[in-house]
Design a protein around this motif. Structure first.
Motif, PDB file in Angstrom:
ATOM      1  N   CYS A  29       0.829  -1.211   0.000  1.00 40.08           N
ATOM      2  CA  CYS A  29       0.000   0.000   0.000  1.00 40.08           C
ATOM      3  C   CYS A  29       0.864   1.262   0.000  1.00 40.08           C
ATOM      4  N   GLN A  33       0.986   4.193  -2.883  1.00 45.87           N
ATOM      5  CA  GLN A  33       0.864   5.614  -2.563  1.00 45.87           C
ATOM      6  C   GLN A  33       1.998   6.418  -3.210  1.00 45.87           C
ATOM      7  N   ARG A  39      -4.088   8.667  -1.877  1.00 44.94           N
ATOM      8  CA  ARG A  39      -4.094   8.500  -0.423  1.00 44.94           C
ATOM      9  C   ARG A  39      -4.532   7.066  -0.149  1.00 44.94           C
ATOM     10  N   VAL A  40      -3.634   6.274   0.419  1.00 39.86           N
ATOM     11  CA  VAL A  40      -3.906   4.858   0.644  1.00 39.86           C
ATOM     12  C   VAL A  40      -3.979   4.589   2.141  1.00 39.86           C
ATOM     13  N   THR A  41      -5.083   4.000   2.579  1.00 38.01           N
ATOM     14  CA  THR A  41      -5.231   3.634   3.981  1.00 38.01           C
ATOM     15  C   THR A  41      -5.374   2.124   4.090  1.00 38.01           C
ATOM     16  N   VAL A  42      -4.904   1.596   5.202  1.00 41.18           N
ATOM     17  CA  VAL A  42      -4.976   0.164   5.462  1.00 41.18           C
ATOM     18  C   VAL A  42      -5.763  -0.036   6.748  1.00 41.18           C
ATOM     19  N   ASP A  43      -6.795  -0.841   6.684  1.00 39.39           N
ATOM     20  CA  ASP A  43      -7.651  -1.135   7.829  1.00 39.39           C
ATOM     21  C   ASP A  43      -7.603  -2.640   8.060  1.00 39.39           C
ATOM     22  N   GLU A  80      -8.015   7.977  -3.859  1.00 40.42           N
ATOM     23  CA  GLU A  80      -8.116   7.374  -2.533  1.00 40.42           C
ATOM     24  C   GLU A  80      -8.304   5.874  -2.686  1.00 40.42           C
ATOM     25  N   ARG A  82      -8.534   2.193  -0.229  1.00 43.23           N
ATOM     26  CA  ARG A  82      -8.627   1.623   1.125  1.00 43.23           C
ATOM     27  C   ARG A  82      -8.547   0.112   1.019  1.00 43.23           C
ATOM     28  N   SER A  84      -8.952  -3.195   3.197  1.00 45.10           N
ATOM     29  CA  SER A  84      -9.557  -3.622   4.448  1.00 45.10           C
ATOM     30  C   SER A  84      -9.499  -5.138   4.535  1.00 45.10           C
TER      31      SER A  84
END
Length: 98
Positions: A29, A33, A39-43, A80, A82, A84
């Motif tokens: 991730c 980015q 914008r990369v988020t990891v959940d 963006e 994400r 998960s």
């Protein structure tokens, strides 16, 4: 440096041996980015340990996520992203879940 490590992980037969599933996914991730500016988020919820998954399951999860992130980089022009990963009942949720 992170992007280079992620690229090397793509070439390794078993990139999870040294860092584990969650860290390997985070590296992928971070590399996305850097490559795309998205914008990369990891959940990540609590994921079963290596001994709790069927043999090859963590590797399969990693390769599927790696391919999805690669497709995002090539085709999506996403701003963006994400990733998960969660446990549902006795396993990970089916595609489209959570």
């Amino acid at each position: 440096m992170t992007e280079m490590e992620a690229m090397l992980d793509q070439l390794r037969a078993a990139p999870l041996e040294s860092v584990g599933l969650v860290e390997a996914l985070k590296k992928q991730c971070e590399a996305l980015q850097y490559r795309t500016g998205a914008r990369v988020t990891v959940d990540v919820d609590a994921v079963p340990g290596p001994g709790q998954l069927r043999p090859g399951a963590a590797q399969s999860i990693f390769r599927i996520a790696q391919e999805a992130l690669s497709n995002i980089a090539r085709h999506a022009r996403a701003t963006e992203v994400r990733l998960s990963l969660a446990v549902a009942g006795n396993g990970l949720p089916p595609a489209g879940g959570r």
